[in-house]
Structures are given as structure tokens and as C-alpha cells.
Scaffold this motif. Structure first.
Motif, PDB file in Angstrom:
ATOM      1  N   THR A   2       0.796  -1.221   0.000  1.00  0.00           N
ATOM      2  CA  THR A   2       0.000   0.000   0.000  1.00  0.00           C
ATOM      3  C   THR A   2       0.829   1.272   0.000  1.00  0.00           C
ATOM      4  OG1 THR A   2      -0.151  -0.155   2.421  1.00  0.00           O
ATOM      5  CG2 THR A   2      -1.953  -1.119   1.134  1.00  0.00           C
ATOM      6  N   ALA A  56      -6.923  -0.107   1.504  1.00  0.00           N
ATOM      7  CA  ALA A  56      -6.721   1.158   2.219  1.00  0.00           C
ATOM      8  C   ALA A  56      -7.445   1.144   3.558  1.00  0.00           C
ATOM      9  CB  ALA A  56      -7.197   2.326   1.362  1.00  0.00           C
ATOM     10  N   ASN A  57      -8.647   0.598   3.583  1.00  0.00           N
ATOM     11  CA  ASN A  57      -9.410   0.528   4.829  1.00  0.00           C
ATOM     12  C   ASN A  57      -8.715  -0.351   5.861  1.00  0.00           C
ATOM     13  OD1 ASN A  57     -11.904   1.024   6.412  1.00  0.00           O
ATOM     14  ND2 ASN A  57     -12.201  -1.182   6.150  1.00  0.00           N
ATOM     15  N   LEU A  58      -8.077  -1.419   5.404  1.00  0.00           N
ATOM     16  CA  LEU A  58      -7.420  -2.349   6.322  1.00  0.00           C
ATOM     17  C   LEU A  58      -6.168  -1.757   6.967  1.00  0.00           C
ATOM     18  CD1 LEU A  58      -7.751  -5.679   4.286  1.00  0.00           C
ATOM     19  CD2 LEU A  58      -8.874  -5.144   6.463  1.00  0.00           C
ATOM     20  N   ASP A  78     -12.385  -1.677  -6.060  1.00  0.00           N
ATOM     21  CA  ASP A  78     -12.926  -2.177  -4.799  1.00  0.00           C
ATOM     22  C   ASP A  78     -11.835  -2.816  -3.939  1.00  0.00           C
ATOM     23  OD1 ASP A  78     -15.449  -1.295  -5.443  1.00  0.00           O
ATOM     24  OD2 ASP A  78     -16.202  -3.259  -6.067  1.00  0.00           O
ATOM     25  N   TYR A 107      -9.660 -10.113   8.108  1.00  0.00           N
ATOM     26  CA  TYR A 107      -8.410 -10.233   7.367  1.00  0.00           C
ATOM     27  C   TYR A 107      -7.331 -10.896   8.226  1.00  0.00           C
ATOM     28  CZ  TYR A 107      -4.305  -9.167   4.617  1.00  0.00           C
ATOM     29  OH  TYR A 107      -3.139  -9.289   3.901  1.00  0.00           O
ATOM     30  N   ARG A 137      -5.400   1.758   7.204  1.00  0.00           N
ATOM     31  CA  ARG A 137      -5.423   3.185   7.541  1.00  0.00           C
ATOM     32  C   ARG A 137      -5.098   3.458   9.000  1.00  0.00           C
ATOM     33  NH1 ARG A 137     -11.796   5.036   7.422  1.00  0.00           N
ATOM     34  NH2 ARG A 137     -12.625   3.346   8.739  1.00  0.00           N
ATOM     35  N   ASP A 138      -5.427   2.532   9.905  1.00  0.00           N
ATOM     36  CA  ASP A 138      -5.127   2.752  11.320  1.00  0.00           C
ATOM     37  C   ASP A 138      -3.643   2.583  11.639  1.00  0.00           C
ATOM     38  OD1 ASP A 138      -7.770   3.261  11.847  1.00  0.00           O
ATOM     39  OD2 ASP A 138      -8.236   1.239  12.549  1.00  0.00           O
ATOM     40  N   ALA A 195      -9.744  -0.076  -2.415  1.00  0.00           N
ATOM     41  CA  ALA A 195     -10.459   0.571  -1.312  1.00  0.00           C
ATOM     42  C   ALA A 195     -10.429  -0.302  -0.064  1.00  0.00           C
ATOM     43  CB  ALA A 195     -11.899   0.867  -1.721  1.00  0.00           C
ATOM     44  N   ALA A 196     -10.607  -1.597  -0.242  1.00  0.00           N
ATOM     45  CA  ALA A 196     -10.564  -2.518   0.895  1.00  0.00           C
ATOM     46  C   ALA A 196      -9.177  -2.531   1.527  1.00  0.00           C
ATOM     47  CB  ALA A 196     -10.961  -3.923   0.447  1.00  0.00           C
ATOM     48  N   SER A 205     -13.204  -6.556   7.227  1.00  0.00           N
ATOM     49  CA  SER A 205     -12.809  -5.956   8.502  1.00  0.00           C
ATOM     50  C   SER A 205     -11.383  -6.372   8.829  1.00  0.00           C
ATOM     51  CB  SER A 205     -13.747  -6.402   9.628  1.00  0.00           C
ATOM     52  OG  SER A 205     -13.542  -7.777   9.929  1.00  0.00           O
TER      53      SER A 205
END
Length: 242
Positions: free
Chosen positions: A24, A163-165, A157, A107, A167-168, A160-161, A103
Motif C-alpha cells: 500500500t 486502504a481501509n485495512l 474495490d 483479514y 489506515r489505522d 479501497a478494501a 474488517s
């Protein structure tokens, strides 16, 4: 930097290789040492297959879904990663089917590999790595088919998934960046300023550092990984030439 022996386990499509994934935030490079194979990629060009043979150097930027295929059975590559600290702390996201990307917990369950020392030995660890590879390959083959049919928009998609995984983790990564690549860039800028004014004091602080190989290979995404760690000094009487 690490040396990776690409998995020789056949997959669902008959090709042997590792777990497809992307990074990423970091660029990755392969320097092929031995054997032959292919690097399949899904990126801004769509689907591409690049031959791998000794002497080949190929690198791919963040967002490139890549799968190393071991055609000869003994494909081994030297892997050079950008941004030390990020790849080791979750920069990569494997191409699991969508239900495993919904989520962080889902993952993590799919990506987890047990310790071979604590959970049943080498055979158990290998079986777990193969199951993880097969799951990533299942998602990859669907993603590959979608890209071949609909073009690069089919990657949106998954991107996006991914990046969501992660980002924290970006705050942690900023620390690695500040202490690593950014700090080194600042040091080099200082060297240039010193050279400009004919100040050579930093050249008198030059030293040599030696890389030491770890004693075992671990199960990675693409294959068995042999990494190096840096010692503080070169041993007395040792001559290292490049």
C-alpha cells in the motif's frame, strides 16, 4: 533486503508460486538470482506477465497486485523493499476473496500463520502457509478475470478494501518513515551542504557495516524468506569487496 525462494507448490490454475498481494505504501524490487518463472501483475496497464530469469530486475510501485510464479522449481530472488519498517508492519494486503477483506479482524484471521515452534512443527507451519496462499490465489484469480474483462476499474474495490485495512497503521508508519527514509534524506542533504562549503568532517566518520544472515527461513507471502540483519562492525581482519 531479503532472499526469497519462491514457493514450488502448484495452485488451483496449475502454476506454482506464492500468495498474490500488493503493497500500500512501498515499492518492491526483484533481482532474480536463479531459476526461471514469471511475475504476474495487475496495475494501471491491466494484466501483465513478465518473464523472470537470472539477471532480471523488475520493480513495482504501491498498488501493483503481484504474483510470483516458479516455473523451474528453483526460482530464487533477492527482494529489496522501500521504506524499512513499513513492509514488516502490515504494508502488504493479500488478495483474499472479498468476505475476508471486510474488517481488520476478518483479514487477520485469514492472514495469520501459526508459529512452527509453538503450534506443531514444520509440517503444520507449511500446511498453514499453503492454505493462506490458496485463499489469496482464489481471490486473485477472480480479480484477474475481472480486470481482463472490464479493465483496471475492476481493481477499485480491492484498492479501497486494502486502504481501509491499513489506515489505522499510518501513524505508526509515519514514525518509521521519520526515523528511516526521511532521516536519511536529511542526512544526505546535510552532506551536500557540507561539500558545498568544503567541510569534510563527516567523511572522517566513515565506517563499514556487515550484514549477517539469520539462521532460518520463514514462511512469507511469496516464498521462504532468508533475511539479513546488520551488525555494528566488520569483524577484525575481514576484507569485504563489492
Amino acid at each position: 533486503m531479503s532472499e526469497v525462494s519462491i514457493y514450488s507448490w502448484p495452485g488451483a490454475d496449475g502454476a506454482a508460486g506464492g500468495s498474490p498481494h500488493l503493497h500500500t505504501a512501498s515499492t518492491e524490487a526483484y533481482v532474480v538470482q536463479q531459476g526461471t518463472g514469471r511475475l504476474e501483475t495487475l496495475d494501471s496497464r491491466g494484466f501483465t506477465s513478465t518473464p523472470l530469469e537470472p539477471g532480471t530486475v523488475v520493480w513495482f510501485t504501491p498498488g501493483t497486485v503481484h504474483r510470483a510464479i516458479n516455473d523451474s522449481g528453483d526460482l530464487r530472488v533477492l527482494v529489496v523493499m522501500q521504506n524499512a519498517g513499513l513492509p514488516e508492519n502490515g504494508d502488504a494486503v493479500m488478495t483474499f476473496p472479498p468476505e475476508h477483506l471486510m474488517s481488520i479482524d476478518a483479514y487477520a484471521r485469514a492472514a495469520h500463520l501459526p508459529s512452527r515452534d509453538a503450534d506443531g512443527g514444520e509440517a503444520f507451519a507449511e500446511a498453514a502457509a499453503r492454505r493462506r496462499r490458496d485463499l489469496a490465489l482464489a481471490g486473485y484469480l477472480e480479480l484477474k478475470a475481472a480486470v481482463q474483462e472490464a479493465g483496471v476499474a475492476a481493481l477499485a474495490d480491492f484498492h479501497a478494501a486494502a486502504a481501509n485495512l491499513v489506515r489505522d497503521r499510518t501513524e505508526l508508519w509515519r514514525g518509521y518513515l521519520a526515523d528511516g527514509a526521511a532521516r536519511q534524506a536529511e542526512v544526505t542533504a546535510g552532506h551536500l551542504a557540507s561539500l558545498e562549503s568544503m567541510e569534510t568532517f563527516y567523511l572522517q566518520e566513515a565506517r563499514t557495516t556487515m550484514g549477517e544472515r539469520k539462521s532460518r527461513r520463514i514462511y512469507g507471502m511469496c516464498g521462504r524468506i532468508q533475511a539479513w540483519e546488520l551488525s555494528e562492525t566488520v569483524g577484525a581482519g575481514t576484507v569485504v569487496s563489492g
